[in-house]
Design an enzyme around this catalytic site. Sequence first.
Site, mmCIF file in Angstrom:
data_model
loop_
_atom_site.group_PDB
_atom_site.id
_atom_site.type_symbol
_atom_site.label_atom_id
_atom_site.label_comp_id
_atom_site.label_asym_id
_atom_site.label_seq_id
_atom_site.Cartn_x
_atom_site.Cartn_y
_atom_site.Cartn_z
ATOM 1 N N HIS A 245 0.838 -1.206 0.000
ATOM 2 C CA HIS A 245 0.000 0.000 0.000
ATOM 3 C C HIS A 245 0.869 1.251 0.000
ATOM 4 O O HIS A 245 2.058 1.208 0.342
ATOM 5 C CB HIS A 245 -0.957 0.001 1.195
ATOM 6 C CG HIS A 245 -0.278 0.135 2.528
ATOM 7 N ND1 HIS A 245 0.167 1.337 3.021
ATOM 8 C CD2 HIS A 245 0.023 -0.789 3.482
ATOM 9 C CE1 HIS A 245 0.708 1.156 4.205
ATOM 10 N NE2 HIS A 245 0.641 -0.125 4.508
ATOM 11 N N CYS A 261 4.119 -4.265 6.543
ATOM 12 C CA CYS A 261 3.606 -4.041 5.191
ATOM 13 C C CYS A 261 4.692 -3.476 4.276
ATOM 14 O O CYS A 261 5.718 -2.982 4.733
ATOM 15 C CB CYS A 261 2.428 -3.081 5.223
ATOM 16 S SG CYS A 261 0.953 -3.778 6.007
#
Length: 311
Positions: A245, A261
């Site tokens: 992301h 992440c």
Amino acid sequence: MISFKMILKSVVFILLFSTFILKSVNKNLIPNNLGRNYTKLDSFKSVLVTRNIQIKNYFNYLDSLIKSINNKSNLPLTEHILVRYNPWIIDTLLNTDYYTMMEKDSFVYNQKELIVLRKGIKILIPDSLEIEKLIKTFSSTFLDINIPEYKLRIFQDSLLLYEFPIRVGRNERKYLKMGDRVTNLKTINGIGKIVDHVKNPDYYNPANGRQYFVTRRDDDKITKLPQIPWLVTEINGVRNGQLIHPTTNPKTLNKAYSNGCIGTKEGDAWVIYYYAPINTKVNIRYDLLNINKQGDTISLKNIYGIKQLIN
């Protein structure tokens, strides 16, 4: 002999019948639910956008358009196929990056209000052969991520298409309220795939579980959080919450900074999303020896202190 009056009646009848047929055909070419959003043109080869579409309405607009086209033509059209067939859409989305806009002296407080599809433009519709070609392209495309190199690459077979800087997970363990446990924050390496897209993500602080709606940028300005899709991964058969992301703070790229992440620039995230439909292969590796463009072997910093490397 046939009278002039009879000939005239026949001509009038033919003209009226032809007009009726043309109206019926045109009516069938135009999806019933397009309404004021867009107009069908060119015998299903393109659509004309008849109002400005902002990012906040962008995905709903595309979903409605694709549903209408598929219902009328029986094409296996998807959002990714349509946008890849119209690459200028990706370029437009890429340029909504906050920092790209700031380079043009344009401060954007709310990215969702930006217009990405302008009234009067045409979106081309691929035919069945073009769709099949793009499906094959997707099947041979994969994401390659090297953790200590802080790089995400997009390959089609052996051809490198893109290379982006990323941030990865920190080398530490920490209690995260959202998981209610002490979590290893390292980015996990392995083989997997994209299993989902989150098109309108909510933002939470994983440490305390609080939702937030604004962000402080690298230039110390406050803005609302952008709407850019997140990619959900499954690595080694496990969905461990490890996402790909965008970050609103690109100064954290090329660092072990996240909670596991893989973070990218906002503009880069749009490109990655449209090159990685669901089931796209993902290879996350931890290779300390890297060959640069000049062919030299570079030894990377062992950010996780891993002794035995697992590819």
